[in-house]
Write a protein that holds these residues in place. Structure first.
Motif, short mmCIF file in Angstrom:
data_model
loop_
_atom_site.label_atom_id
_atom_site.label_comp_id
_atom_site.label_asym_id
_atom_site.label_seq_id
_atom_site.Cartn_x
_atom_site.Cartn_y
_atom_site.Cartn_z
N GLY A 298 4.73 19.14 36.33
CA GLY A 298 5.00 19.97 37.51
C GLY A 298 6.39 19.81 38.06
N LEU A 299 7.31 19.37 37.21
CA LEU A 299 8.71 19.22 37.62
C LEU A 299 9.58 20.20 36.85
CD1 LEU A 299 8.95 15.31 37.67
CD2 LEU A 299 8.74 16.85 39.63
N ALA A 300 10.80 20.36 37.28
CA ALA A 300 11.73 21.27 36.60
C ALA A 300 11.96 20.84 35.15
CB ALA A 300 13.06 21.32 37.34
N GLN A 301 12.14 21.83 34.29
CA GLN A 301 12.37 21.55 32.88
C GLN A 301 13.57 20.64 32.67
OE1 GLN A 301 14.99 22.95 30.74
NE2 GLN A 301 14.16 21.88 28.98
N SER A 302 14.62 20.83 33.46
CA SER A 302 15.82 20.00 33.30
C SER A 302 15.54 18.54 33.61
CB SER A 302 16.95 20.53 34.19
OG SER A 302 16.56 20.50 35.55
N VAL A 303 14.70 18.28 34.60
CA VAL A 303 14.33 16.91 34.95
C VAL A 303 13.53 16.27 33.83
CG1 VAL A 303 12.99 15.48 36.55
CG2 VAL A 303 14.39 17.35 37.43
N ILE A 304 12.54 17.01 33.32
CA ILE A 304 11.71 16.50 32.24
C ILE A 304 12.55 16.25 30.99
CG2 ILE A 304 9.78 17.02 30.70
CD1 ILE A 304 9.02 16.22 33.62
N SER A 305 13.45 17.15 30.67
CA SER A 305 14.32 16.97 29.50
C SER A 305 15.18 15.72 29.63
CB SER A 305 15.21 18.20 29.29
OG SER A 305 14.43 19.29 28.85
#
Length: 110
Positions: A57-64
């Motif tokens: 449930g976090l931004a894709q950039s954070v997860i990446s």
């Protein structure tokens, strides 16, 4: 494993989301959706970044960024297929860390 490597793993796992990701990846079948047969054969246990991002449930950039940092210290492996990147746990590295950590935590007799 050097102390600085052990500290890097502990630092990575001190973040709740990164720890959750590592735990979620222990059961990849619960995360991925319609995994292409190519991935199933060539990179078993791989999970697409988008599926991890949806679960967190976090931004894709954070997860990446989280996934990349865990890969750099050896906890994860990745493969790129077309526009998608898939990650899975590096079980050998995780086992090695756990063994060395446990050994280092045991009291030494004088």
């Amino acid at each position: 494993m050097k102390n600085e490597d052990m500290l890097a793993v502990l630092k990575a796992l001190s973040n709740e989301t990164r720890l959750n990701i590592l735990c979620w990846l222990s059961e990849p079948d619960k995360l991925h959706k319609d995994l292409p047969s190519e991935i199933q054969v060539e990179f078993p246990g791989g999970v697409c970044v988008a599926d991890i991002q949806e679960k967190a449930g976090l931004a894709q950039s954070v997860i990446s960024t989280y996934l990349s940092s865990m890969q750099k210290i050896g906890l994860l492996e990745s493969r790129r297929y077309g526009q998608w990147t898939y990650y899975r746990r590096n079980e050998g590295a995780i086992d090695s860390f756990l063994e060395e950590f446990a050994a280092g935590m045991q009291a030494k007799k004088l």
